[in-house]
Motif scaffolding. Structure first.
Motif, PDB file in Angstrom:
ATOM      1  N   THR A  17      35.140  24.380 -29.196  1.00 13.20           N
ATOM      2  CA  THR A  17      35.886  24.633 -30.437  1.00 13.20           C
ATOM      3  C   THR A  17      35.996  23.381 -31.305  1.00 13.20           C
ATOM      4  OG1 THR A  17      37.942  24.215 -29.233  1.00 13.20           O
ATOM      5  CG2 THR A  17      37.248  26.517 -29.450  1.00 13.20           C
ATOM      6  N   ASN A  18      35.860  22.209 -30.700  1.00 10.39           N
ATOM      7  CA  ASN A  18      35.862  20.938 -31.434  1.00 10.39           C
ATOM      8  C   ASN A  18      34.680  20.094 -30.964  1.00 10.39           C
ATOM      9  OD1 ASN A  18      38.754  20.855 -32.763  1.00 10.39           O
ATOM     10  ND2 ASN A  18      39.052  21.500 -30.635  1.00 10.39           N
ATOM     11  N   PHE A  19      33.967  19.520 -31.914  1.00 15.50           N
ATOM     12  CA  PHE A  19      32.911  18.593 -31.506  1.00 15.50           C
ATOM     13  C   PHE A  19      32.684  17.535 -32.581  1.00 15.50           C
ATOM     14  CE2 PHE A  19      30.425  21.973 -33.601  1.00 15.50           C
ATOM     15  CZ  PHE A  19      29.649  21.229 -34.485  1.00 15.50           C
ATOM     16  N   GLU A  68      13.643   8.148 -38.123  1.00 12.49           N
ATOM     17  CA  GLU A  68      13.894   7.547 -36.813  1.00 12.49           C
ATOM     18  C   GLU A  68      15.342   7.708 -36.383  1.00 12.49           C
ATOM     19  OE1 GLU A  68      11.438   6.595 -34.932  1.00 12.49           O
ATOM     20  OE2 GLU A  68      10.217   7.220 -36.620  1.00 12.49           O
ATOM     21  N   SER A  69      16.006   8.742 -36.875  1.00 10.81           N
ATOM     22  CA  SER A  69      17.409   8.956 -36.525  1.00 10.81           C
ATOM     23  C   SER A  69      17.558  10.042 -35.465  1.00 10.81           C
ATOM     24  CB  SER A  69      18.224   9.317 -37.773  1.00 10.81           C
ATOM     25  OG  SER A  69      17.696  10.454 -38.405  1.00 10.81           O
ATOM     26  N   PHE A  70      18.684   9.972 -34.766  1.00 15.25           N
ATOM     27  CA  PHE A  70      19.028  10.937 -33.738  1.00 15.25           C
ATOM     28  C   PHE A  70      20.391  11.549 -34.066  1.00 15.25           C
ATOM     29  CE2 PHE A  70      16.145   7.972 -31.770  1.00 15.25           C
ATOM     30  CZ  PHE A  70      15.365   8.733 -30.911  1.00 15.25           C
ATOM     31  N   ILE A  71      20.597  12.781 -33.585  1.00 19.58           N
ATOM     32  CA  ILE A  71      21.895  13.440 -33.684  1.00 19.58           C
ATOM     33  C   ILE A  71      22.393  13.717 -32.273  1.00 19.58           C
ATOM     34  CG2 ILE A  71      23.091  15.574 -34.317  1.00 19.58           C
ATOM     35  CD1 ILE A  71      22.573  14.096 -36.780  1.00 19.58           C
ATOM     36  N   ILE A  72      23.677  13.417 -32.040  1.00 23.86           N
ATOM     37  CA  ILE A  72      24.309  13.802 -30.780  1.00 23.86           C
ATOM     38  C   ILE A  72      25.538  14.642 -31.110  1.00 23.86           C
ATOM     39  CG2 ILE A  72      25.566  13.000 -28.735  1.00 23.86           C
ATOM     40  CD1 ILE A  72      23.835  10.532 -28.711  1.00 23.86           C
ATOM     41  N   ILE A  73      25.652  15.810 -30.488  1.00 22.45           N
ATOM     42  CA  ILE A  73      26.839  16.647 -30.617  1.00 22.45           C
ATOM     43  C   ILE A  73      27.655  16.496 -29.344  1.00 22.45           C
ATOM     44  CG2 ILE A  73      27.669  19.029 -30.672  1.00 22.45           C
ATOM     45  CD1 ILE A  73      25.509  19.689 -32.638  1.00 22.45           C
ATOM     46  N   VAL A  74      28.917  16.067 -29.513  1.00 21.74           N
ATOM     47  CA  VAL A  74      29.780  15.790 -28.371  1.00 21.74           C
ATOM     48  C   VAL A  74      31.032  16.669 -28.433  1.00 21.74           C
ATOM     49  CG1 VAL A  74      30.961  14.005 -27.053  1.00 21.74           C
ATOM     50  CG2 VAL A  74      29.034  13.394 -28.512  1.00 21.74           C
ATOM     51  N   PRO A  75      31.159  17.673 -27.568  1.00 22.42           N
ATOM     52  CA  PRO A  75      32.401  18.459 -27.514  1.00 22.42           C
ATOM     53  C   PRO A  75      33.560  17.593 -27.018  1.00 22.42           C
ATOM     54  CG  PRO A  75      30.591  19.572 -26.396  1.00 22.42           C
ATOM     55  CD  PRO A  75      30.158  18.161 -26.635  1.00 22.42           C
ATOM     56  N   TYR A  76      34.762  17.845 -27.528  1.00 18.69           N
ATOM     57  CA  TYR A  76      35.925  17.087 -27.072  1.00 18.69           C
ATOM     58  C   TYR A  76      37.178  17.908 -27.329  1.00 18.69           C
ATOM     59  CZ  TYR A  76      37.002  16.088 -31.950  1.00 18.69           C
ATOM     60  OH  TYR A  76      37.327  16.211 -33.279  1.00 18.69           O
ATOM     61  N   ASP A  77      38.225  17.642 -26.593  1.00 22.74           N
ATOM     62  CA  ASP A  77      39.520  18.252 -26.864  1.00 22.74           C
ATOM     63  C   ASP A  77      40.128  17.565 -28.069  1.00 22.74           C
ATOM     64  OD1 ASP A  77      39.236  19.879 -24.658  1.00 22.74           O
ATOM     65  OD2 ASP A  77      40.246  18.456 -23.315  1.00 22.74           O
TER      66      ASP A  77
END
Length: 447
Positions: free
Chosen positions: A48-50, A100-109
């Motif tokens: 629900t949050n990232f 040359e870029s990267f995306i990271i999706i990080v779920p978190y409370d």
């Protein structure tokens, strides 16, 4: 928390569409597809949050030019992807994005934003070390911009835009930095966009002009030279400080055209002064990007002929940071410029690596001690010892020393006692138009 692999079922049989062929990571197409899937049923996946983290590396084009062609960047991308995977483990999902870029999706409370910060810090720490690629050890600066879902936006395109704005802010705050998006950043980004748009028309609209900061020979008390400084006044933005528009010019590549304008107009003014009986040596700042211009040497030669300027009346200033970025080819251009009879000055000495080794590697005839050192005179006794030592070593090597940013009588007196060759700063004068320099010489030629 669900397993992220469940989100990628749609991509298994469409690797050419949804995966980057170099790194093997899911690509931009996959990111958009996944986001739509996640939005439609985020409760099912427990997300629900990232945080969307946009990661970009600096100096890859420069590194690529030094080493082994375009394949080097491919190898760097592969290795970077592996390092990033090691940082996130199972904490997030990674994508190869544009360039040359990267995306990271990080779920978190919602109450655990520090989890995202900890990941960003671990990535920066990992890339601070040298990375070995094809037997070469290289170091590339990393910047990270972070936007939060749904706090900042619930639309992917908007999240990407805001992460990019945060990334821009991170770049402006120094090397190896991460920033979360903030509304204040958006105003900065809008101003940058207006600067980019207007700067490209500044030369044609005759908005650029020069001011000159005088340089005083300490022994004779005479003004013997000036540093030419580009100024810009725009009808929409007003007076834009060089600290803003020079950085934008370098980032957009406009620095080449801007640099040519500076050289042309500085040569012209130097010629006029010499004809009037003011033999002022004119110093001109030149960037590492300009030294990569294959036409630079021919342009300088053409301007010397067009304005009938003696090469000995011109100096080019290069900062320590720019020298670090030079390749062998660029260094060769510096040698050729020196052979024309133009002097080479190492600017901002004391800011970067402060290595006198540069004097042995490049044909440098003068160093300028940075204002940050001069500001400490009278506050830190060690500074005078350092300046005295630099002056002694430089003198043994036949190199002159100029102190820039001199603002007080005390600074002037102490630098004179150390036998510095020249000073520059508000103690002599603020930057002035050409007529102001002439008036200064007439009425205040001796201190």
């Amino acid at each position: 928390m669900m397993k992220f692999e469940e989100l990628f079922d749609f991509a298994i049989h469409n690797k050419s569409i949804y995966y980057d062929h170099i790194t093997g990571l899911p690509n931009r197409n996959c990111l958009y597809k996944l986001f739509r899937k996640l939005q439609l049923n985020n409760k099912k996946y427990g997300i629900t949050n990232f945080a969307l983290m946009l990661i970009e590396f600096e100096n890859l084009k420069h590194i690529n030019g030094i080493y082994t062609g375009h394949r080097f960047i491919d190898e760097f991308s592969k290795l970077s992807a592996e390092i990033l995977k090691g940082c996130i483990n199972d904490k997030g999902i990674m994508f190869k994005f544009d360039g040359e870029s990267f995306i990271i999706i990080v779920p978190y409370d919602e109450v655990q934003e520090e989890k995202v910060s900890a990941l960003a810090e671990s990535i920066i720490k990992k890339f601070k070390n040298y990375v070995k690629v094809n037997f070469y050890e290289v170091s590339s600066t990393v910047y990270i911009g972070i936007a939060l879902y749904p706090k900042h936006s619930v639309e992917l395109d908007k999240l990407l835009e805001l992460a990019d704005i945060a990334l821009y802010e991170a770049r402006s705050c120094g090397k190896n930095t991460y920033k979360y998006y903030d509304k204040v950043f958006y105003k900065n980004f809008q101003r940058k966009s207006r600067i980019i748009s207007n700067l490209k028309k500044a030369i044609d609209n005759h908005e650029l002009y020069l001011e000159y900061q005088p340089q005083l020979d300490i022994r004779s008390g005479q003004i013997v030279g000036v540093e030419a400084l580009t100024r810009w006044k725009n009808y929409e933005l007003g007076s834009v400080p060089p600290s803003e528009f020079i950085a934008v010019a370098e980032e957009t590549g406009f620095i080449i055209e801007l640099g040519r304008w500076l050289i042309k107009n500085s040569f012209n003014r130097c010629s006029q002064w010499c004809k009037k009986g003011y033999p002022l040596i004119t110093s001109i700042n030149i960037s590492a990007a300009q030294l990569q211009d294959s036409c630079l040497l021919n342009f300088i030669e053409d301007m010397l002929k067009e304005y009938d300027v003696l090469p000995s009346m011109i100096k080019f200033e290069i900062t320590e940071t720019q020298i670090v970025e030079l390749t062998v080819k660029n260094a060769d251009i510096i040698e050729k410029i020196k052979r024309l009879g133009i002097g080479i000055v190492l600017d901002d000495f004391g800011v970067a690596y402060s290595s006198l080794n540069y004097i042995t590697l490049f044909p440098i005839e003068e160093i300028k001690i940075d204002k940050s050192f001069i500001d400490m005179i009278g506050k830190n006794d060690k500074v005078l010892i350092i300046i005295d030592t630099v002056k002694y070593l430089a003198g043994k090597l036949g190199v002159k020393v100029t102190a820039e940013g001199v603002e007080t009588e005390e600074q002037f007196r102490m630098l004179k006692g150390l036998s510095c060759d020249k000073i520059q700063g508000y103690y002599i004068s603020r930057p002035l138009p050409a007529k102001g320099i002439e008036d200064l010489i007439k009425h205040k030629s001796v201190i």
